[in-house]
Motif scaffolding. Structure first.
Motif, PDB file in Angstrom:
ATOM      1  N   GLY A  30       0.796  -1.220   0.000  1.00  0.00           N
ATOM      2  CA  GLY A  30       0.000   0.000   0.000  1.00  0.00           C
ATOM      3  C   GLY A  30       0.824   1.263   0.000  1.00  0.00           C
ATOM      4  N   ASP A  31       0.121   2.379  -0.183  1.00  0.00           N
ATOM      5  CA  ASP A  31       0.711   3.717  -0.221  1.00  0.00           C
ATOM      6  C   ASP A  31       0.450   4.453   1.084  1.00  0.00           C
ATOM      7  N   ILE A  32       1.403   5.301   1.463  1.00  0.00           N
ATOM      8  CA  ILE A  32       1.212   6.240   2.567  1.00  0.00           C
ATOM      9  C   ILE A  32       1.591   7.619   2.052  1.00  0.00           C
ATOM     10  N   PRO A  33       0.684   8.578   2.092  1.00  0.00           N
ATOM     11  CA  PRO A  33       0.999   9.905   1.559  1.00  0.00           C
ATOM     12  C   PRO A  33       1.925  10.691   2.478  1.00  0.00           C
ATOM     13  N   LEU A  34       2.509  11.747   1.937  1.00  0.00           N
ATOM     14  CA  LEU A  34       3.312  12.679   2.720  1.00  0.00           C
ATOM     15  C   LEU A  34       2.406  13.834   3.118  1.00  0.00           C
ATOM     16  N   HIS A  35       2.138  13.931   4.413  1.00  0.00           N
ATOM     17  CA  HIS A  35       1.234  14.979   4.893  1.00  0.00           C
ATOM     18  C   HIS A  35       1.780  15.534   6.199  1.00  0.00           C
ATOM     19  N   ALA A  36       1.618  16.841   6.377  1.00  0.00           N
ATOM     20  CA  ALA A  36       2.163  17.506   7.561  1.00  0.00           C
ATOM     21  C   ALA A  36       1.607  16.924   8.852  1.00  0.00           C
ATOM     22  N   GLU A  37       0.368  16.481   8.841  1.00  0.00           N
ATOM     23  CA  GLU A  37      -0.250  15.955  10.058  1.00  0.00           C
ATOM     24  C   GLU A  37       0.452  14.687  10.531  1.00  0.00           C
ATOM     25  N   ILE A  38       0.809  13.810   9.592  1.00  0.00           N
ATOM     26  CA  ILE A  38       1.530  12.585   9.969  1.00  0.00           C
ATOM     27  C   ILE A  38       2.861  12.937  10.611  1.00  0.00           C
ATOM     28  N   CYS A  39       3.578  13.876  10.024  1.00  0.00           N
ATOM     29  CA  CYS A  39       4.900  14.273  10.532  1.00  0.00           C
ATOM     30  C   CYS A  39       4.784  14.949  11.895  1.00  0.00           C
ATOM     31  N   ASP A  40       3.861  15.899  12.020  1.00  0.00           N
ATOM     32  CA  ASP A  40       3.725  16.640  13.275  1.00  0.00           C
ATOM     33  C   ASP A  40       3.326  15.728  14.427  1.00  0.00           C
ATOM     34  N   LEU A  41       2.359  14.861  14.182  1.00  0.00           N
ATOM     35  CA  LEU A  41       1.906  13.965  15.243  1.00  0.00           C
ATOM     36  C   LEU A  41       3.003  12.983  15.645  1.00  0.00           C
ATOM     37  N   SER A  42       3.808  12.542  14.690  1.00  0.00           N
ATOM     38  CA  SER A  42       4.919  11.634  15.010  1.00  0.00           C
ATOM     39  C   SER A  42       5.937  12.325  15.904  1.00  0.00           C
ATOM     40  N   ASP A  43       6.260  13.584  15.590  1.00  0.00           N
ATOM     41  CA  ASP A  43       7.220  14.337  16.401  1.00  0.00           C
ATOM     42  C   ASP A  43       6.703  14.567  17.817  1.00  0.00           C
ATOM     43  N   GLN A  44       5.390  14.642  17.968  1.00  0.00           N
ATOM     44  CA  GLN A  44       4.788  14.853  19.292  1.00  0.00           C
ATOM     45  C   GLN A  44       4.642  13.554  20.082  1.00  0.00           C
ATOM     46  N   GLY A  45       4.982  12.424  19.463  1.00  0.00           N
ATOM     47  CA  GLY A  45       4.779  11.147  20.135  1.00  0.00           C
ATOM     48  C   GLY A  45       3.337  10.721  20.164  1.00  0.00           C
ATOM     49  N   LYS A  46       2.563  11.193  19.184  1.00  0.00           N
ATOM     50  CA  LYS A  46       1.146  10.844  19.089  1.00  0.00           C
ATOM     51  C   LYS A  46       0.867  10.320  17.678  1.00  0.00           C
ATOM     52  N   PRO A  47       1.277   9.104  17.370  1.00  0.00           N
ATOM     53  CA  PRO A  47       1.136   8.585  15.997  1.00  0.00           C
ATOM     54  C   PRO A  47      -0.289   8.715  15.476  1.00  0.00           C
ATOM     55  N   VAL A  48      -0.395   8.888  14.167  1.00  0.00           N
ATOM     56  CA  VAL A  48      -1.683   9.220  13.560  1.00  0.00           C
ATOM     57  C   VAL A  48      -2.730   8.129  13.777  1.00  0.00           C
ATOM     58  N   VAL A  49      -2.308   6.878  13.878  1.00  0.00           N
ATOM     59  CA  VAL A  49      -3.266   5.787  14.110  1.00  0.00           C
ATOM     60  C   VAL A  49      -3.961   5.951  15.458  1.00  0.00           C
ATOM     61  N   ILE A  50      -3.246   6.545  16.433  1.00  0.00           N
ATOM     62  CA  ILE A  50      -3.823   6.780  17.758  1.00  0.00           C
ATOM     63  C   ILE A  50      -4.538   8.118  17.808  1.00  0.00           C
ATOM     64  N   SER A  51      -3.899   9.160  17.274  1.00  0.00           N
ATOM     65  CA  SER A  51      -4.443  10.511  17.407  1.00  0.00           C
ATOM     66  C   SER A  51      -5.586  10.798  16.448  1.00  0.00           C
ATOM     67  N   ARG A  52      -5.524  10.223  15.247  1.00  0.00           N
ATOM     68  CA  ARG A  52      -6.554  10.446  14.237  1.00  0.00           C
ATOM     69  C   ARG A  52      -7.011   9.096  13.678  1.00  0.00           C
ATOM     70  N   PRO A  53      -7.611   8.257  14.516  1.00  0.00           N
ATOM     71  CA  PRO A  53      -7.936   6.886  14.091  1.00  0.00           C
ATOM     72  C   PRO A  53      -8.931   6.811  12.938  1.00  0.00           C
ATOM     73  N   ASP A  54      -9.731   7.864  12.746  1.00  0.00           N
ATOM     74  CA  ASP A  54     -10.726   7.853  11.673  1.00  0.00           C
ATOM     75  C   ASP A  54     -10.273   8.610  10.428  1.00  0.00           C
ATOM     76  N   SER A  55      -9.021   9.051  10.412  1.00  0.00           N
ATOM     77  CA  SER A  55      -8.506   9.816   9.278  1.00  0.00           C
ATOM     78  C   SER A  55      -8.134   8.884   8.132  1.00  0.00           C
ATOM     79  N   PRO A  56      -8.075   9.395   6.907  1.00  0.00           N
ATOM     80  CA  PRO A  56      -7.644   8.555   5.781  1.00  0.00           C
ATOM     81  C   PRO A  56      -6.202   8.082   5.915  1.00  0.00           C
ATOM     82  N   PHE A  57      -5.390   8.829   6.653  1.00  0.00           N
ATOM     83  CA  PHE A  57      -3.998   8.419   6.843  1.00  0.00           C
ATOM     84  C   PHE A  57      -3.916   7.195   7.753  1.00  0.00           C
ATOM     85  N   ALA A  58      -4.712   7.204   8.818  1.00  0.00           N
ATOM     86  CA  ALA A  58      -4.764   6.026   9.687  1.00  0.00           C
ATOM     87  C   ALA A  58      -5.292   4.822   8.918  1.00  0.00           C
ATOM     88  N   ASP A  59      -6.237   5.057   8.026  1.00  0.00           N
ATOM     89  CA  ASP A  59      -6.777   3.952   7.228  1.00  0.00           C
ATOM     90  C   ASP A  59      -5.702   3.314   6.355  1.00  0.00           C
TER      91      ASP A  59
END
Length: 323
Positions: free
Chosen positions: A274-303
C-alpha cells in the motif's frame, strides 16, 4: 578485552543511565550492564578425542524463538530517511487496534526513534531475578529501545562487537510476556545488525519501506536480496511519501515520483502492501509522540496504515488458523 573494558568505562562519563553507569567494569559480553553470573571459562580436557561442541558454542548462528512471542516481523529499508520507523510504529499500533498483543523492538542502536515516536521516557525496570529488562508500555504496545538506556543526547560510541552483544541482549534478555506480534524496527542498510537479527531469531517475514524515488529504490533491491539470502520471506513493499497532500488546499503532487515502489515490487515479484501519503499531520503527530493511528484513528492516513497492517496480519497469522 581489557582495553574494551577501559573504553566502556570511558563511555560512562557521557552515558549517565543506570545500566550503563554501574561502578563495575562492563565487558563485551554484557554491554548493557545487566546483572548476572559471570561466565566461567570452560575446563580443557587434553586427554582423549576432542569433544563435540554444540553449534552455538562454535560461534555459529542459531535461530530461536523468543519466549511468549508468537510471531516476529522486521520493518526494514535499504536507505535511511524513508519513514521506516514511523511506518513500523503505526503498523504496530494498527495491529494493536485489531485486538493483537503487540510489542516493538527498536533495533537501531545508534539512532533509536521509538522513544520519541511512542512518547516514552525513563529506564526499564528489571525482572524479579534481575536478569531481564521489562519493556515500557504506551498506547497498549510494549516497547524496548536503546534510547531507554542512554541519555537522549549521548552518543553510543561502540565498535561492532559491542553493538552485536548489546543487540543480542535486547533480543534475548527482555521480558516480553505473551505477545501475538513483535515488530522489529530495523536500522537502515544491510550490515551487521540486520545479519545478527536474521541469524538470532526466527522471523515470520520482512516489510520493506521505500519512497517512490529512484535513488531509494536501488537500496530496496539490495535490502530485499539480503533477506532472500538469509531465507526470510518478504511480506511486501510499502510505498511511503507516495504523494504530497497540501494541508491548505488538499492539492496532490508526486514530488518523489509516481508509483516507483509499486512498479519495483511488481518487477521483483513482491506483494505491494500500500501507499502512505506525505502529509504535515503525519509528521507533526509523530514528532509529538502521538502517531496518527492513535491521534486520528478515523482519518484517511490512519486507514492507510490499518490497511497495510491487515494485509500483514492476514499473511503472518494464516498458519494459526490451520492449527
Amino acid at each position: 578485552m581489557f582495553r574494551s573494558a577501559i573504553a566502556v568505562r570511558a563511555l560512562r562519563v557521557d552515558i549517565g543511565k543506570r545500566f550503563l553507569s554501574t561502578s563495575r567494569i562492563v565487558f563485551h559480553e554484557n554491554p548493557l550492564g545487566l546483572p548476572g553470573k559471570p561466565r566461567q571459562p570452560a575446563a580443557i580436557d587434553r586427554k582423549g578425542p576432542p569433544p563435540t561442541i554444540p553449534r552455538a558454542q562454535r560461534g555459529l548462528p542459531q535461530k530461536r524463538s523468543l519466549p511468549g512471542v508468537k510471531h516476529i516481523i522486521a520493518v526494514a529499508s535499504g536507505k535511511g530517511g524513508v519513514g521506516k520507523s514511523t511506518t513500523a510504529v503505526n503498523i504496530a499500533l494498527a495491529a494493536a487496534s485489531m485486538k493483537k498483543r503487540v510489542g516493538i523492538l527498536d533495533a537501531d542502536i545508534f539512532g533509536p526513534s521509538i522513544p520519541t515516536l511512542m512518547n516514552l521516557k525513563g529506564e526499564p525496570e528489571l525482572t524479579e531475578h534481575g536478569d531481564n529488562l521489562i519493556p515500557l508500555t504506551n498506547y497498549g504496545v510494549k516497547c524496548m529501545s536503546m534510547g531507554f538506556l542512554v541519555d537522549k543526547e549521548a552518543p553510543v560510541v561502540w565498535r561492532g562487537l559491542m553493538v552485536m552483544k548489546a543487540l543480542q541482549q535486547l533480543l534475548h534478555q527482555v521480558e516480553w510476556g505473551n505477545l501475538d506480534l513483535l515488530v522489529i524496527d530495523m536500522p537502515p542498510g544491510t550490515g551487521d545488525v540486520q545479519l545478527t537479527i536474521t541469524q538470532q531469531v526466527i522471523l515470520d517475514g520482512a516489510v520493506v519501506v521505500s519512497t517512490p524515488q529512484d535513488i531509494a529504490l536501488i537500496d530496496v533491491v539490495r535490502g530485499t536480496n539480503m533477506f532472500k539470502k538469509v531465507d526470510v520471506p518478504i511480506l511486501g513493499v510499502v510505498q511511503n511519501m507516495s504523494l504530497f497532500i497540501c494541508p491548505n488546499c488538499n492539492h496532490e503532487t508526486h514530488i518523489f515520483g509516481d508509483g516507483g515502489a509499486m512498479r519495483k515490487a511488481q518487477d521483483m515479484g513482491l506483494p505491494f502492501l500500500g501507499d502512505i501519503p506525505l502529509h504535515a499531520e503525519i509528521c507533526d503527530l509523530s514528532d509529538q509522540g502521538k502517531p496518527v493511528v492513535i491521534s486520528r484513528p478515523d482519518s484517511p492516513f490512519a486507514d492507510c496504515y490499518k490497511s497495510i497492517a491487515t494485509k500483514i496480519i492476514d499473511k503472518v497469522f494464516a498458519s494459526d488458523k490451520t492449527q
